[in-house]
Design a protein around this motif. Structure first.
Motif, PDB file in Angstrom:
ATOM      1  N   PRO A  30     -45.514  67.753 -15.656  1.00  0.00           N
ATOM      2  CA  PRO A  30     -46.503  66.677 -15.577  1.00  0.00           C
ATOM      3  C   PRO A  30     -46.925  66.422 -14.139  1.00  0.00           C
ATOM      4  CG  PRO A  30     -44.704  66.051 -17.025  1.00  0.00           C
ATOM      5  CD  PRO A  30     -44.301  67.340 -16.354  1.00  0.00           C
ATOM      6  N   GLY A  31     -48.226  66.246 -13.935  1.00  0.00           N
ATOM      7  CA  GLY A  31     -48.749  65.935 -12.610  1.00  0.00           C
ATOM      8  C   GLY A  31     -48.934  67.137 -11.702  1.00  0.00           C
ATOM      9  N   ARG A  32     -48.612  68.335 -12.188  1.00  0.00           N
ATOM     10  CA  ARG A  32     -48.770  69.551 -11.385  1.00  0.00           C
ATOM     11  C   ARG A  32     -49.622  70.560 -12.127  1.00  0.00           C
ATOM     12  NH1 ARG A  32     -43.041  70.824  -8.511  1.00  0.00           N
ATOM     13  NH2 ARG A  32     -43.253  69.154  -6.985  1.00  0.00           N
ATOM     14  N   GLU A  33     -50.218  71.444 -11.350  1.00  0.00           N
ATOM     15  CA  GLU A  33     -50.984  72.526 -11.960  1.00  0.00           C
ATOM     16  C   GLU A  33     -50.029  73.510 -12.635  1.00  0.00           C
ATOM     17  OE1 GLU A  33     -54.387  73.287 -12.281  1.00  0.00           O
ATOM     18  OE2 GLU A  33     -54.489  71.158 -11.752  1.00  0.00           O
ATOM     19  N   PRO A  34     -50.419  74.066 -13.793  1.00  0.00           N
ATOM     20  CA  PRO A  34     -49.584  75.087 -14.439  1.00  0.00           C
ATOM     21  C   PRO A  34     -49.406  76.295 -13.526  1.00  0.00           C
ATOM     22  CG  PRO A  34     -51.412  74.410 -15.854  1.00  0.00           C
ATOM     23  CD  PRO A  34     -51.643  73.796 -14.520  1.00  0.00           C
ATOM     24  N   VAL A  35     -48.227  76.894 -13.566  1.00  0.00           N
ATOM     25  CA  VAL A  35     -47.931  78.056 -12.734  1.00  0.00           C
ATOM     26  C   VAL A  35     -47.582  79.228 -13.645  1.00  0.00           C
ATOM     27  CG1 VAL A  35     -46.379  79.020 -10.998  1.00  0.00           C
ATOM     28  CG2 VAL A  35     -47.076  76.611 -10.859  1.00  0.00           C
ATOM     29  N   GLU A  36     -48.365  80.302 -13.532  1.00  0.00           N
ATOM     30  CA  GLU A  36     -48.056  81.506 -14.285  1.00  0.00           C
ATOM     31  C   GLU A  36     -46.839  82.167 -13.637  1.00  0.00           C
ATOM     32  OE1 GLU A  36     -49.810  85.937 -15.165  1.00  0.00           O
ATOM     33  OE2 GLU A  36     -51.285  84.333 -14.901  1.00  0.00           O
ATOM     34  N   VAL A  37     -45.814  82.452 -14.453  1.00  0.00           N
ATOM     35  CA  VAL A  37     -44.597  83.050 -13.917  1.00  0.00           C
ATOM     36  C   VAL A  37     -44.353  84.471 -14.417  1.00  0.00           C
ATOM     37  CG1 VAL A  37     -43.452  80.863 -13.455  1.00  0.00           C
ATOM     38  CG2 VAL A  37     -43.154  81.956 -15.686  1.00  0.00           C
ATOM     39  N   GLU A  38     -45.046  84.866 -15.474  1.00  0.00           N
ATOM     40  CA  GLU A  38     -44.810  86.199 -16.016  1.00  0.00           C
ATOM     41  C   GLU A  38     -45.900  86.575 -17.004  1.00  0.00           C
ATOM     42  OE1 GLU A  38     -41.127  88.619 -18.178  1.00  0.00           O
ATOM     43  OE2 GLU A  38     -41.026  86.443 -17.987  1.00  0.00           O
TER      44      GLU A  38
END
Length: 115
Positions: A30-38
């Protein structure tokens, strides 16, 4: 929250989760941009529709949810047994859908799943 997105083109949310072989895995807070990890690009015989073993690669990713354009009842039940929530939507924009999930906003419903 760790979410796998069904994306046959690695650009948009696509449907039929059981037959999907391509997944984008995101960390979502919540409150952060989604981060692609894989990114997963599985062989045809490793789709969840074809692979019913206990060692499927998705089960090893510590997923909270799978975001998809559509999934059948047996798929949803199978994921629930693995502790993975299935989120279906007609939204195709990955970033928009993930932002809505992170903000606890409703997504547009998916079209009915048919075989």
């Amino acid at each position: 929250m760790r979410i796998a997105v069904t994306s046959q083109n690695f650009k948009t949310i696509t449907g039929h989760a059981g037959k999907s072989r391509r997944f984008l895995i995101y960390e979502l807070e919540p409150g952060r941009e989604p981060v692609e990890v894989e990114r997963l690009d599985l062989p045809k015989d490793r789709s969840l529709h074809d692979d019913h073993g206990p060692d499927h690669p998705l089960y090893q990713r510590q997923l909270t949810a799978i975001l998809t354009g559509g999934a059948g009842g047996p798929f949803v039940q199978r994921m629930n047994r693995e502790g993975i929530e299935v989120i279906t939507t007609s939204e195709t924009d990955i970033a928009a859908a993930l932002r809505a999930i992170a903000s606890d906003e409703a997504l547009p419903p998916a079209a009915p799943h048919e075989h």
